[in-house]
Design an enzyme around this catalytic site. Structure first.
Site, PDB file in Angstrom:
ATOM      1  N   CYS A 165       0.815  -1.224   0.000  1.00  0.00           N
ATOM      2  CA  CYS A 165       0.000   0.000   0.000  1.00  0.00           C
ATOM      3  C   CYS A 165       0.845   1.269   0.000  1.00  0.00           C
ATOM      4  O   CYS A 165       0.600   2.197  -0.781  1.00  0.00           O
ATOM      5  CB  CYS A 165      -0.968  -0.011   1.177  1.00  0.00           C
ATOM      6  N   HIS A 190       0.580   5.688  15.471  1.00  0.00           N
ATOM      7  CA  HIS A 190       1.039   4.370  15.917  1.00  0.00           C
ATOM      8  C   HIS A 190       0.114   3.251  15.446  1.00  0.00           C
ATOM      9  O   HIS A 190       0.522   2.080  15.389  1.00  0.00           O
ATOM     10  CB  HIS A 190       1.148   4.329  17.444  1.00  0.00           C
ATOM     11  N   HIS A 243      -6.212   2.154  -3.866  1.00  0.00           N
ATOM     12  CA  HIS A 243      -5.219   1.624  -2.929  1.00  0.00           C
ATOM     13  C   HIS A 243      -4.757   0.247  -3.387  1.00  0.00           C
ATOM     14  O   HIS A 243      -5.356  -0.371  -4.278  1.00  0.00           O
ATOM     15  CB  HIS A 243      -5.793   1.564  -1.508  1.00  0.00           C
TER      16      HIS A 243
END
Length: 278
Positions: free
Chosen positions: A173, A229, A245
């Site tokens: 990706c 994160h 994507h």
């Protein structure tokens, strides 16, 4: 003096260990510079704007000497996603190697429909002008903006997902997003958590109506204290909640329920959007 080299293959797989069966961390493209960190049976390298440090086959990289002509020489860039170089200015002659978009080769001479080129390891070949362009001319016409990024993204539709991939042969990706920028003259970090720090975080409306073409969409695990994160996936917004994507293969999905390409699983994982193009 820093030990550097130039990638010598169309696509150079960078592995976690000195073994082609070990995990592929990332890829380098022909003509890219790399820092050489260690030399053993294989060579440990680090590519520009890429935090991954990994091992490549010794034939995949050529050392760059201080007096090397490569750095200051004129070059061509491959603009077609796939192609070949040849021993003669004739596509029916012996193939020297395959080529992919973003590859760079040293320009020696321009002939009638071919460029005569040199590889970092001094091999010489002929590349059809139809699949390439002089790098200086290519740089002048580059437009790093949302329409051009999306045009490149659409040109890669259907190419399969490959973990660690950053080339037209297959990409993950973040490798997909990085390649879209690279082919328009941009250089961005390799991994999605790094790409999540580009541009400006958007305060999205409930119906996502303030998303614009080219906005970067991030997906993953919700970590309220530090959303970066939790980033595990990235896509590029096209319009009206639709995005392109690499997940399985490069394709289009939507964040909106009434769209035929709605992806419920990714919508649940949607974290935030960043605006790179203003």
């Amino acid at each position: 003096m820093q030990d550097t080299g130039i990638i010598n293959f169309s696509v150079c797989n960078v592995h976690q260990a000195e073994d082609s069966s070990s995990e592929m961390l990332t890829q380098g493209l022909l003509g890219m510079k790399a820092i050489i960190l260690e030399r053993r049976k294989w060579i440990k390298i680090k590519l520009e704007n890429d935090d991954n440090e990994g091992w490549v086959h010794p034939k995949a990289i050529t050392s760059l000497n201080p007096d090397e002509q490569w750095t200051n020489s004129s070059k061509i860039i491959i603009t077609a996603h796939y192609g070949f170089s040849y021993t003669q200015p004739d596509i029916h002659s012996q193939c020297v190697s395959d080529l992919v978009s973003g590859n760079r080769l040293r320009l020696l001479q321009e002939t009638n429909a071919f460029y005569k080129v040199e590889y970092p390891d001094k091999r010489q070949a002929y590349v059809p002008i139809a699949i390439s362009q002089k790098e200086d001319e290519w740089k002048k016409q580059n437009q790093l903006d949302a329409p051009h990024i999306l045009a490149t993204a659409h040109s890669l539709m259907g190419i399969p997902y490959i973990w660690g991939g950053t080339s037209a042969k297959g990409m993950d990706c973040s490798g997909f997003v990085r390649l879209c920028f690279l082919l328009n003259g941009g250089s961005i970090p390799r991994d999605s958590y790094q790409q999540a720090q580009l541009g400006k975080r958007l305060e999205l409306t409930e119906n996502l109506s303030n998303l614009q073409p080219g906005d970067l969409l991030f997906f993953g695990i919700h970590v309220p204290q530090n959303p970066i994160h939790g980033v595990r996936h990235i896509g590029i917004h096209i319009a009206d909640g639709r995005y392109i994507h690499s997940q399985g293969y490069i394709h289009i999905n939507s964040l909106l329920k009434n769209d035929q390409d709605y992806d419920e699983e990714n919508t649940k994982r949607f974290l935030f959007a960043q605006r790179y193009f203003f």
